[in-house]
Design a protein around this motif. Sequence first.
Motif, PDB file in Angstrom:
ATOM      1  N   UNK A  29      38.501  39.853  39.699  1.00 13.77           N
ATOM      2  CA  UNK A  29      38.705  39.101  38.454  1.00 13.77           C
ATOM      3  C   UNK A  29      37.968  39.737  37.280  1.00 13.77           C
ATOM      4  N   UNK A  30      36.769  40.229  37.513  1.00 14.71           N
ATOM      5  CA  UNK A  30      36.013  40.910  36.450  1.00 14.71           C
ATOM      6  C   UNK A  30      36.753  42.164  36.007  1.00 14.71           C
ATOM      7  N   UNK A  31      37.315  42.894  36.958  1.00 14.67           N
ATOM      8  CA  UNK A  31      38.073  44.106  36.640  1.00 14.67           C
ATOM      9  C   UNK A  31      39.327  43.767  35.841  1.00 14.67           C
ATOM     10  N   UNK A  32      40.043  42.741  36.258  1.00 14.87           N
ATOM     11  CA  UNK A  32      41.254  42.307  35.526  1.00 14.87           C
ATOM     12  C   UNK A  32      40.869  41.899  34.103  1.00 14.87           C
ATOM     13  N   UNK A  33      39.791  41.131  33.976  1.00 14.93           N
ATOM     14  CA  UNK A  33      39.330  40.703  32.653  1.00 14.93           C
ATOM     15  C   UNK A  33      38.994  41.910  31.778  1.00 14.93           C
ATOM     16  N   UNK A  34      38.321  42.878  32.342  1.00 16.01           N
ATOM     17  CA  UNK A  34      37.939  44.078  31.586  1.00 16.01           C
ATOM     18  C   UNK A  34      39.182  44.853  31.152  1.00 16.01           C
ATOM     19  N   UNK A  50      32.834  40.090  62.545  1.00 15.60           N
ATOM     20  CA  UNK A  50      33.853  40.201  61.497  1.00 15.60           C
ATOM     21  C   UNK A  50      33.856  38.991  60.575  1.00 15.60           C
ATOM     22  N   UNK A  51      33.379  37.870  61.076  1.00 14.23           N
ATOM     23  CA  UNK A  51      33.316  36.644  60.273  1.00 14.23           C
ATOM     24  C   UNK A  51      32.477  36.856  59.002  1.00 14.23           C
ATOM     25  N   UNK A  52      31.475  37.714  59.084  1.00 10.91           N
ATOM     26  CA  UNK A  52      30.608  37.970  57.932  1.00 10.91           C
ATOM     27  C   UNK A  52      31.405  38.525  56.759  1.00 10.91           C
ATOM     28  N   UNK A  53      32.424  39.318  57.049  1.00 16.47           N
ATOM     29  CA  UNK A  53      33.263  39.841  55.964  1.00 16.47           C
ATOM     30  C   UNK A  53      33.860  38.689  55.164  1.00 16.47           C
ATOM     31  N   UNK A  54      34.426  37.713  55.863  1.00 16.83           N
ATOM     32  CA  UNK A  54      35.123  36.612  55.193  1.00 16.83           C
ATOM     33  C   UNK A  54      34.162  35.665  54.482  1.00 16.83           C
ATOM     34  N   UNK A  55      32.984  35.482  55.038  1.00 14.16           N
ATOM     35  CA  UNK A  55      32.018  34.559  54.442  1.00 14.16           C
ATOM     36  C   UNK A  55      31.271  35.210  53.278  1.00 14.16           C
ATOM     37  N   UNK A  56      30.929  36.479  53.419  1.00 16.59           N
ATOM     38  CA  UNK A  56      30.058  37.122  52.440  1.00 16.59           C
ATOM     39  C   UNK A  56      30.802  38.091  51.525  1.00 16.59           C
ATOM     40  N   UNK A  57      31.509  39.045  52.080  1.00 13.43           N
ATOM     41  CA  UNK A  57      32.120  40.099  51.265  1.00 13.43           C
ATOM     42  C   UNK A  57      33.364  39.619  50.510  1.00 13.43           C
ATOM     43  N   UNK A  58      34.221  38.879  51.167  1.00 10.20           N
ATOM     44  CA  UNK A  58      35.490  38.488  50.565  1.00 10.20           C
ATOM     45  C   UNK A  58      35.339  37.718  49.248  1.00 10.20           C
ATOM     46  N   UNK A  59      34.456  36.698  49.173  1.00 10.78           N
ATOM     47  CA  UNK A  59      34.297  36.018  47.873  1.00 10.78           C
ATOM     48  C   UNK A  59      33.829  36.963  46.761  1.00 10.78           C
ATOM     49  N   UNK A  89      26.739  42.620  36.954  1.00 16.52           N
ATOM     50  CA  UNK A  89      27.714  41.917  37.809  1.00 16.52           C
ATOM     51  C   UNK A  89      28.352  42.888  38.789  1.00 16.52           C
ATOM     52  N   UNK A  90      28.796  44.022  38.293  1.00 15.83           N
ATOM     53  CA  UNK A  90      29.426  45.025  39.155  1.00 15.83           C
ATOM     54  C   UNK A  90      28.436  45.494  40.221  1.00 15.83           C
ATOM     55  N   UNK A  91      27.216  45.798  39.813  1.00 11.50           N
ATOM     56  CA  UNK A  91      26.228  46.312  40.759  1.00 11.50           C
ATOM     57  C   UNK A  91      25.892  45.289  41.839  1.00 11.50           C
ATOM     58  N   UNK A 121      35.106  31.231  32.603  1.00  8.52           N
ATOM     59  CA  UNK A 121      34.616  30.064  33.328  1.00  8.52           C
ATOM     60  C   UNK A 121      34.853  30.229  34.824  1.00  8.52           C
ATOM     61  N   UNK A 122      36.009  30.716  35.202  1.00  4.41           N
ATOM     62  CA  UNK A 122      36.310  30.932  36.624  1.00  4.41           C
ATOM     63  C   UNK A 122      35.355  31.956  37.229  1.00  4.41           C
ATOM     64  N   UNK A 123      35.132  33.044  36.524  1.00  3.39           N
ATOM     65  CA  UNK A 123      34.205  34.081  37.000  1.00  3.39           C
ATOM     66  C   UNK A 123      32.800  33.500  37.141  1.00  3.39           C
ATOM     67  N   UNK A 124      32.366  32.728  36.157  1.00  6.34           N
ATOM     68  CA  UNK A 124      31.044  32.101  36.216  1.00  6.34           C
ATOM     69  C   UNK A 124      30.927  31.181  37.432  1.00  6.34           C
ATOM     70  N   UNK A 125      31.924  30.347  37.643  1.00  3.56           N
ATOM     71  CA  UNK A 125      31.907  29.417  38.781  1.00  3.56           C
ATOM     72  C   UNK A 125      31.872  30.182  40.102  1.00  3.56           C
TER      73      UNK A 125
END
Length: 125
Positions: A116-121, A100-109, A80-82, A3-7
């Motif tokens: 989380x997907x990796x931990x789940x796997x 640099x702001x783009x990293x935090x807005x786009x890449x970081x999430x 999802x990975x791709x 559910x967290x990953x989906x959200x």
Amino acid sequence: MNTLILILMLGVSALHLSFLILEMFYWTKPIGLKIFRQSLQKAEASKALAANQGLYNGFLVAGLIWAITESDALLAYKLKIFFLSCVVLAGCFGALSVSRKIFWVQAFPAIWVLFLITIQKLMAL
């Protein structure tokens, strides 16, 4: 954790949908000028490039939604990975080339969702 990953994936999708809307439809409007901190003259000159960039964000949204709704678990995982990796790479490139702001807005999430997907796997092994 599903559910967290989906959200979070829906959140990343929503971010990119908002980028599409801003870049394709509001680039030269007051809100677009304010968000992207540019003059109307500069926005008008780069309007076609922004629309093209917005379209690419739409492709990311389509891929993320496909990954979320795919019924085959292995294919969904790969999608999802791709597509999250594409988001991370685009965010890192934007951070290096624009702000640099783009990293935090786009890449970081997207990095968090990939984590989380990796931990789940790993927990499923």
